[in-house]
Design an enzyme around this catalytic site. Structure first.
Site, mmCIF file in Angstrom:
data_model
loop_
_atom_site.group_PDB
_atom_site.id
_atom_site.type_symbol
_atom_site.label_atom_id
_atom_site.label_comp_id
_atom_site.label_asym_id
_atom_site.label_seq_id
_atom_site.Cartn_x
_atom_site.Cartn_y
_atom_site.Cartn_z
ATOM 1 N N ASP A 1 -6.498 0.130 -5.097
ATOM 2 C CA ASP A 1 -6.129 -1.264 -5.615
ATOM 3 C C ASP A 1 -7.397 -1.992 -6.393
ATOM 4 O O ASP A 1 -8.774 -1.561 -6.038
ATOM 5 C CB ASP A 1 -5.826 -2.211 -4.350
ATOM 6 C CG ASP A 1 -4.449 -1.734 -3.944
ATOM 7 O OD1 ASP A 1 -3.421 -0.933 -4.562
ATOM 8 O OD2 ASP A 1 -4.137 -2.108 -2.566
ATOM 9 N N TYR B 1 -12.567 5.685 4.822
ATOM 10 C CA TYR B 1 -12.655 4.189 4.385
ATOM 11 C C TYR B 1 -13.550 3.440 5.248
ATOM 12 O O TYR B 1 -13.647 3.633 6.449
ATOM 13 C CB TYR B 1 -11.246 3.696 4.357
ATOM 14 C CG TYR B 1 -10.269 4.273 3.229
ATOM 15 C CD1 TYR B 1 -10.200 3.957 2.106
ATOM 16 C CD2 TYR B 1 -9.354 5.212 3.858
ATOM 17 C CE1 TYR B 1 -9.229 4.212 1.023
ATOM 18 C CE2 TYR B 1 -8.348 5.685 3.022
ATOM 19 C CZ TYR B 1 -8.398 5.470 1.785
ATOM 20 O OH TYR B 1 -7.480 6.045 0.954
ATOM 21 N N ASP C 1 -3.385 -8.131 2.014
ATOM 22 C CA ASP C 1 -4.719 -8.145 1.657
ATOM 23 C C ASP C 1 -5.040 -9.498 1.132
ATOM 24 O O ASP C 1 -4.202 -10.445 0.923
ATOM 25 C CB ASP C 1 -5.102 -6.980 0.406
ATOM 26 C CG ASP C 1 -4.386 -7.044 -0.770
ATOM 27 O OD1 ASP C 1 -4.106 -8.199 -1.032
ATOM 28 O OD2 ASP C 1 -4.355 -6.292 -1.495
ATOM 29 N N ARG D 1 -4.243 -1.486 4.601
ATOM 30 C CA ARG D 1 -3.478 -2.639 4.542
ATOM 31 C C ARG D 1 -2.423 -2.646 5.577
ATOM 32 O O ARG D 1 -2.251 -3.593 6.522
ATOM 33 C CB ARG D 1 -2.750 -3.026 3.219
ATOM 34 C CG ARG D 1 -3.706 -3.349 2.086
ATOM 35 C CD ARG D 1 -2.801 -3.698 0.810
ATOM 36 N NE ARG D 1 -2.603 -2.692 0.140
ATOM 37 C CZ ARG D 1 -1.446 -2.782 -0.452
ATOM 38 N NH1 ARG D 1 -0.569 -3.907 -0.401
ATOM 39 N NH2 ARG D 1 -0.486 -1.594 -1.139
#
Length: 316
Positions: free
Chosen positions: A56, A84, A98, A195
């Site tokens: 994103d 991540y 988010d 998310r």
């Protein structure tokens, strides 16, 4: 009326011989993955390219891209595990899960919530879990992207998906006004939504939570150490085959066998490869790191069966 298409022979030849390769990009915050890919294509002087999975605009970090005819090999990268670094804001809920989304609710995080409580909450997600993807995602419902329906105010119902969290670590906690920011590192299977993990952690702790920041650190064996800014990547930054295909065996071919391989024929399997090899990178040349890729094959019985074959590269 029959539509006609005019493409010159020189154009077709140029496209067919465009040098391929894998590259690692470090996508900055604020641009789409497609924009990063477009910048890299211009920098590398190639027309055709694809990437290893969308980040994103909020997120930064690793994109593995394949250019030229090698883009057809991205399927072997897409399913790789990911690592991540994320920051989850506890006490805040948003519609997109988010920090870019519309606020749906918030509550001050009580002082009783600390390292032990957050770490225990995270541990509940270690291993194989069922996860509901975000409504604002690129998944399709009856052929329409979920985020398109969500932005139109329509109800989005997505089914649970099985994912695996191989490792999850709490790095530190930071108080931010009424909220609590949890910095974590997650090693997960492909298809995991961080998310959704943020949302679910908030629910586990009895409060809202949303993703505040995200950075992808690795895809399979490729890490950010090999990554370049999309505007600065150069042809010589091409990733070695051993990094993209760390578990593959190499089989060097030439002559008549090379011609058969280029045409997508199955090949006789050398006994030295063994029956346990699932994937095989075929190349013509001497040293694996300097070979030209012919294709990726699988061992089936006593044959090498092509999974993907790439056209010959042009002069690099």
């Amino acid at each position: 009326m029959r539509r006609s298409y005019a493409v010159t022979i020189s154009t077709l030849a140029k496209r067919a011989t465009e040098a391929g390769g894998f590259y690692a990009l470090d996508k900055p915050v604020g641009i789409t993955s497609q924009r990063a890919l477009t910048i890299a294509k211009r920098q590398l002087g190639v027309r055709k390219a694809g990437h290893s999975g969308t980040l994103d605009p909020l997120a930064s970090g690793l994109l593995v891209i394949a250019v030229g005819s090698w883009s057809r090999l991205l399927a072997f990268v897409l399913g790789a595990d990911k690592v991540y670094h994320a920051v989850i804001r506890l006490g805040l809920r948003t519609d997109t899960l988010d920090i870019t989304g519309a606020v749906e609710g918030f509550q001050p995080v009580p002082s009783s919530i600390g390292v032990d409580e957050v770490r225990a909450g995270l541990e509940r997600f270690r291993g194989s879990i069922d996860q509901i993807p975000p409504a604002f995602s690129a998944l399709k419902i009856n052929g329409v992207r979920a985020y398109t329906l969500a932005r139109a105010g329509q109800e989005v119902v997505l089914s649970q998906r099985a994912v695996t969290i191989h490792a999850i670590e709490l790095l530190h906690l930071t108080r931010s006004g009424p909220f609590l920011d949890a910095a974590i590192r997650v090693h997960c299977s492909s298809g995991t939504y961080i998310r959704s993990l943020a949302r679910d952690l908030g629910e586990t702790l009895g409060m809202g939570a949303t993703l505040f920041a995200l950075r992808r650190e690795s895809i399979g064996s490729v890490t950010l150490e090999s990554a370049k800014d999309p505007a600065n990547v150069e042809p010589e930054d091409r990733l070695p085959l051993s990094m993209v295909f760390p578990g593959a065996a190499y089989y060097t071919i030439d002559g008549e066998m090379l011609a058969k391989a280029r045409n997508g024929h199955a090949l006789d399997c050398p006994p030295t490869l063994g029956a346990s090899k699932e994937m095989l990178v075929l190349a013509d040349g001497v040293e694996p790191e300097h070979q030209r890729l012919v294709g990726v094959y699988a061992v089936q019985d006593d044959k090498l069966v092509p999974l993907r074959v790439v056209p010959p590269e042009g002069t690099r």
